[in-house]
Design an enzyme around this catalytic site. Structure first.
Site, PDB file in Angstrom:
ATOM      1  N   HIS A  54      -0.235 -26.095 -25.663  1.00 48.58           N
ATOM      2  CA  HIS A  54      -1.502 -26.477 -26.295  1.00 48.58           C
ATOM      3  C   HIS A  54      -2.596 -26.486 -25.241  1.00 48.58           C
ATOM      4  O   HIS A  54      -2.326 -26.618 -24.036  1.00 48.58           O
ATOM      5  CB  HIS A  54      -1.391 -27.866 -26.919  1.00 48.58           C
ATOM      6  CG  HIS A  54      -0.522 -27.924 -28.130  1.00 48.58           C
ATOM      7  ND1 HIS A  54      -0.493 -29.019 -28.964  1.00 48.58           N
ATOM      8  CD2 HIS A  54       0.352 -27.033 -28.668  1.00 48.58           C
ATOM      9  CE1 HIS A  54       0.343 -28.801 -29.957  1.00 48.58           C
ATOM     10  NE2 HIS A  54       0.875 -27.606 -29.792  1.00 48.58           N
ATOM     11  N   GLU A  56      -4.692 -28.730 -24.328  1.00 43.71           N
ATOM     12  CA  GLU A  56      -4.712 -29.929 -23.490  1.00 43.71           C
ATOM     13  C   GLU A  56      -3.637 -29.877 -22.396  1.00 43.71           C
ATOM     14  O   GLU A  56      -3.907 -30.218 -21.241  1.00 43.71           O
ATOM     15  CB  GLU A  56      -4.485 -31.191 -24.335  1.00 43.71           C
ATOM     16  CG  GLU A  56      -5.509 -31.412 -25.417  1.00 43.71           C
ATOM     17  CD  GLU A  56      -5.086 -30.898 -26.775  1.00 43.71           C
ATOM     18  OE1 GLU A  56      -5.386 -31.558 -27.780  1.00 43.71           O
ATOM     19  OE2 GLU A  56      -4.443 -29.807 -26.851  1.00 43.71           O
ATOM     20  N   CYS A  84      -2.675 -34.039 -30.697  1.00 45.60           N
ATOM     21  CA  CYS A  84      -1.438 -34.393 -31.391  1.00 45.60           C
ATOM     22  C   CYS A  84      -0.684 -35.425 -30.544  1.00 45.60           C
ATOM     23  O   CYS A  84      -1.102 -35.773 -29.438  1.00 45.60           O
ATOM     24  CB  CYS A  84      -0.586 -33.146 -31.608  1.00 45.60           C
ATOM     25  SG  CYS A  84       0.089 -32.433 -30.074  1.00 45.60           S
ATOM     26  N   CYS A  87       0.345 -34.059 -26.985  1.00 44.08           N
ATOM     27  CA  CYS A  87      -0.785 -33.975 -26.058  1.00 44.08           C
ATOM     28  C   CYS A  87      -1.293 -35.360 -25.677  1.00 44.08           C
ATOM     29  O   CYS A  87      -1.601 -35.609 -24.511  1.00 44.08           O
ATOM     30  CB  CYS A  87      -1.903 -33.127 -26.655  1.00 44.08           C
ATOM     31  SG  CYS A  87      -1.424 -31.388 -26.798  1.00 44.08           S
TER      32      CYS A  87
END
Length: 153
Positions: A54, A56, A84, A87
């Site tokens: 992701h 992040e 999420c 993360c």
């Protein structure tokens, strides 16, 4: 909403557009410390066949190397989509001071939309949150991406 907040989120949106250009879900993130850009990243889960890639997580890896530290205290993370749980856990462990996000994620957002882990008092590190910054732009990028994907399948 401050001018810097909008300018920084605009840079995160540019990262999201880079993700979209390579067929990734358009989520982008940047990290700021002392009003200086530390780095930027975008989703690369499809490209890398890596569910942890992701924006992040990619950014935390870049910033840790650049700052030569796994602790990123005193930094602000700008991300186009609400983090999420995966993360958010990494953000907490990195000791990020503030998260600024654009679009809300009602399916997996961990900062208030789906679940609010930060106000659950289950972490020993407190992070301030600013939400909904350029939310429509961030949301539209994602919606357009998925509309086009459905149309082309």
């Amino acid at each position: 909403m401050g001018i810097n907040t909008v300018a920084w989120m605009t840079l995160a949106i540019e990262q999201a557009k880079q993700a979209q250009q390579i067929g990734e879900i358009p989520v982008g993130a940047i990290l700021i410390q002392n009003n200086q850009l530390i780095g930027g990243a975008h989703n690369q889960t499809i490209l890398n066949n890596d569910p942890t890639a992701h924006a992040e997580i990619q950014l935390l890896r870049i910033a840790g190397k650049k700052l030569n530290n796994y602790r990123l205290s005193g930094t602000t993370l700008y991300v186009t989509l609400e983090p999420c749980t995966m993360c958010l856990g990494a953000i907490v462990h990195a000791r990020i001071s503030c998260i600024v996000f654009g679009a809300y994620d009602k399916k997996s957002g961990a900062c208030g939309s789906c679940i609010d882990l930060l106000n659950n008092r289950c972490f020993n590190h407190l992070i301030s949150i600013k939400s909904g910054i350029l939310a429509d732009q961030c949301k539209n990028l994602l919606q357009d991406f998925f509309k086009n994907k459905r149309k082309n399948t």
